[in-house]
Design an enzyme around this catalytic site. Structure first.
Site, PDB file in Angstrom:
ATOM      1  N   LYS A 121       0.831  -1.206   0.000  1.00 46.00           N
ATOM      2  CA  LYS A 121       0.000   0.000   0.000  1.00 46.00           C
ATOM      3  C   LYS A 121       0.865   1.257   0.000  1.00 46.00           C
ATOM      4  O   LYS A 121       2.090   1.185   0.215  1.00 46.00           O
ATOM      5  CB  LYS A 121      -0.923  -0.043   1.222  1.00 46.00           C
ATOM      6  CG  LYS A 121      -1.871  -1.250   1.204  1.00 46.00           C
ATOM      7  CD  LYS A 121      -2.866  -1.167   2.349  1.00 46.00           C
ATOM      8  CE  LYS A 121      -3.780  -2.368   2.343  1.00 46.00           C
ATOM      9  NZ  LYS A 121      -4.866  -2.229   3.345  1.00 46.00           N
TER      10      LYS A 121
ATOM     11  N   TYR B  90     -12.073  -2.411  -4.015  1.00 43.32           N
ATOM     12  CA  TYR B  90     -12.627  -2.622  -2.673  1.00 43.32           C
ATOM     13  C   TYR B  90     -14.157  -2.607  -2.662  1.00 43.32           C
ATOM     14  O   TYR B  90     -14.763  -2.324  -1.626  1.00 43.32           O
ATOM     15  CB  TYR B  90     -12.084  -1.550  -1.718  1.00 43.32           C
ATOM     16  CG  TYR B  90     -10.700  -1.856  -1.176  1.00 43.32           C
ATOM     17  CD1 TYR B  90     -10.462  -3.005  -0.422  1.00 43.32           C
ATOM     18  CD2 TYR B  90      -9.635  -0.985  -1.392  1.00 43.32           C
ATOM     19  CE1 TYR B  90      -9.200  -3.282   0.092  1.00 43.32           C
ATOM     20  CE2 TYR B  90      -8.367  -1.265  -0.882  1.00 43.32           C
ATOM     21  CZ  TYR B  90      -8.157  -2.409  -0.139  1.00 43.32           C
ATOM     22  OH  TYR B  90      -6.915  -2.684   0.384  1.00 43.32           O
TER      23      TYR B  90
ATOM     24  N   ASN C  41      -2.048  -0.094   6.872  1.00 42.77           N
ATOM     25  CA  ASN C  41      -1.515  -1.375   7.364  1.00 42.77           C
ATOM     26  C   ASN C  41      -0.584  -2.064   6.353  1.00 42.77           C
ATOM     27  O   ASN C  41      -0.452  -3.281   6.342  1.00 42.77           O
ATOM     28  CB  ASN C  41      -2.642  -2.290   7.853  1.00 42.77           C
ATOM     29  CG  ASN C  41      -3.610  -2.677   6.754  1.00 42.77           C
ATOM     30  OD1 ASN C  41      -3.480  -2.218   5.625  1.00 42.77           O
ATOM     31  ND2 ASN C  41      -4.572  -3.529   7.069  1.00 42.77           N
TER      32      ASN C  41
ATOM     33  N   HIS D 155      -1.845  -5.662   1.564  1.00 44.85           N
ATOM     34  CA  HIS D 155      -3.135  -6.330   1.402  1.00 44.85           C
ATOM     35  C   HIS D 155      -2.854  -7.714   0.842  1.00 44.85           C
ATOM     36  O   HIS D 155      -1.956  -7.878   0.025  1.00 44.85           O
ATOM     37  CB  HIS D 155      -4.037  -5.559   0.432  1.00 44.85           C
ATOM     38  CG  HIS D 155      -5.215  -6.367  -0.026  1.00 44.85           C
ATOM     39  ND1 HIS D 155      -6.376  -6.451   0.703  1.00 44.85           N
ATOM     40  CD2 HIS D 155      -5.382  -7.180  -1.103  1.00 44.85           C
ATOM     41  CE1 HIS D 155      -7.213  -7.270   0.080  1.00 44.85           C
ATOM     42  NE2 HIS D 155      -6.637  -7.730  -1.018  1.00 44.85           N
TER      43      HIS D 155
ATOM     44  N   GLU E 229      -9.151 -10.593  -7.654  1.00 47.55           N
ATOM     45  CA  GLU E 229      -8.147  -9.550  -7.407  1.00 47.55           C
ATOM     46  C   GLU E 229      -6.953  -9.665  -8.365  1.00 47.55           C
ATOM     47  O   GLU E 229      -6.420  -8.649  -8.810  1.00 47.55           O
ATOM     48  CB  GLU E 229      -7.693  -9.615  -5.945  1.00 47.55           C
ATOM     49  CG  GLU E 229      -8.824  -9.232  -4.996  1.00 47.55           C
ATOM     50  CD  GLU E 229      -8.439  -9.272  -3.532  1.00 47.55           C
ATOM     51  OE1 GLU E 229      -7.317  -9.711  -3.199  1.00 47.55           O
ATOM     52  OE2 GLU E 229      -9.270  -8.852  -2.710  1.00 47.55           O
TER      53      GLU E 229
END
Ligand code: CMP
Length: 138
Positions: free
Chosen positions: A9, A49, A112, A115, A126
């Site tokens: 990310k 998402y 975080n 992913h 994905e």
């Protein structure tokens, strides 16, 4: 043999830990079979998402995911979905096990660092979201 999608990310890219993260994957016997760096548009982040679109954090999450470049990878290996999730640690870094990527580098539940797909069906969606078949070299 299984495949999964991994994203580093914007916070992970900004921290300059792309190599550190890949090193952990390779050290666990996982192979990187496709990789690209890209900067998502708002629409692209919302599409990725989409399962979270009713969640209160959706707007903030998609804005964060478009705040800077990311690295997308297809990982391959035996039981790689679970292996990758173990290396990442829990979504909330405060609950993540010692030594996991999120425990060491995440700063909040949203920022975080990584992913990873959570099941074979989401992995298929994905991976296809980011890569064409020709870009995946097993
Ligand atoms: P990720 O594995 O990419 O899947 C959805 C993301 O939403 C998650 O990691 C977090 O970055 C983000 N997020 C933000 N707030 C929450 C929350 N309260 N619960 C779960 N995920 C959250």
């Amino acid at each position: 043999m299984q495949r999964t999608l991994s994203l580093i990310k914007p916070d992970g890219v900004a921290k300059n830990i792309i190599g550190e993260i890949i090193k952990r994957f390779e050290g666990a016997g996982i192979r990187v079979v496709a990789m690209k760096k890209l900067h998502l548009s708002q629409k692209q982040a919302e599409g990725f998402y989409a399962v979270h679109k009713e969640r209160p954090f959706f707007k903030s999450l998609t804005e964060f995911m478009t705040s800077g470049p990311i690295v997308a990878m297809v990982l391959e290996g035996e039981d790689v979905i679970a292996k990758n999730r173990k290396l990442m640690g829990a979504t909330n870094f405060k609950e993540a096990e010692e030594g996991t990527i999120r425990r060491e580098f995440a700063t909040d539940i949203e920022k975080n660092v990584v992913h990873g797909s959570d099941a074979p069906e989401t992995a298929a969606f994905e991976i296809a979201y980011f890569f064409s078949t020709m870009e995946i070299v097993g």
